[in-house]
Write a protein that holds these residues in place. Structure first.
Motif: not given
Length: 233
Positions: A153-161
């Protein structure tokens, strides 16, 4: 705060998937109302990620008015499912309307309320997850969904920067480079998330400078429950 030079950003958008008329309408809504959506370059990446992973079941921590879900839905098979979560009833209703107009309503489950409460009602396994709610709760979201992820599975977290005044890039950069720095609550939340996911041997993570930064993590472990997709307890 964009992390790509203007000409590079234009190039990425010009060579990525072309938004359809509804996505262009949703982009215009964000522009006119100052709504912080992920934008077409991240949206195109979400769609590609779902296709590459063969995703059938997707969960979103924070869906707003359905922009990211719309990009994801294009990559789902007919028997796929995406779970949208949102605390704002008006935004969730907008998401329902946009996905219905795009022909994706049959794929979507709309959950009004706290995403961390909602995830407890789902068993998974999930093939893709987007974390895009309160930054100080990203680690909680990761912990809540970790046992419900499908292998690969792929977990993507936005606003990582960055995230306007919520996540300060300079402070985050100092932290990941090993410096001690005072951080506001949102920046600390992202720093803690990156520390958690990067130190967990079950995940392989890379941060990409698309939009306001996305942390992309592939889950190498095994799900606690590998039964029917998106099944509720």
């Amino acid at each position: 705060m964009a992390h790509l030079a203007d000409d590079v950003l234009r190039f990425v958008r010009a060579t990525g998937p072309r938004p359809d008329e509804l996505l262009e309408e949703m982009d215009a809504y964000a522009e006119e109302n100052g709504f912080p959506h992920v934008g077409p370059e991240v949206g195109g990446f979400l769609q590609l990620t779902a296709r590459l992973s063969g995703a059938r079941s997707i969960f979103e921590f924070g869906s707003g008015y359905g922009y990211s879900a719309y990009w994801f839905a294009e990559a789902l098979p007919e028997n796929g499912e995406i779970v949208l979560t949102e605390v704002d009833e008006g935004e969730l209703e907008m998401a329902r309307e946009y996905l219905a107009r795009g022909g994706y309503d049959e794929l979507a489950s709309y959950e009004l309320g706290d995403a961390l409460d909602t995830i407890e009602r789902y068993d998974g396994p999930f093939d893709a997850v987007l974390i895009d709610h309160q930054k100080e709760r990203y680690v909680e979201a990761l912990e809540a969904v970790r046992g419900k992820l499908a292998p690969g599975a792929v977990v993507i977290a936005d606003n990582a920067m960055s995230a306007e005044d919520v996540v300060v890039f300079e402070d985050l950069l100092a932290h990941v480079e090993g410096q001690s720095v005072e951080m506001n609550e949102g920046t600390r939340g992202i720093a803690d998330y990156l520390d958690a996911v990067r130190s967990d041997p079950a995940f392989e993570t890379q941060v990409l400078p698309l939009g306001e930064g996305i942390a992309v993590s592939r889950f190498e472990g095994k799900a606690d429950n590998t039964e029917a997709l998106g099944s509720r307890r």
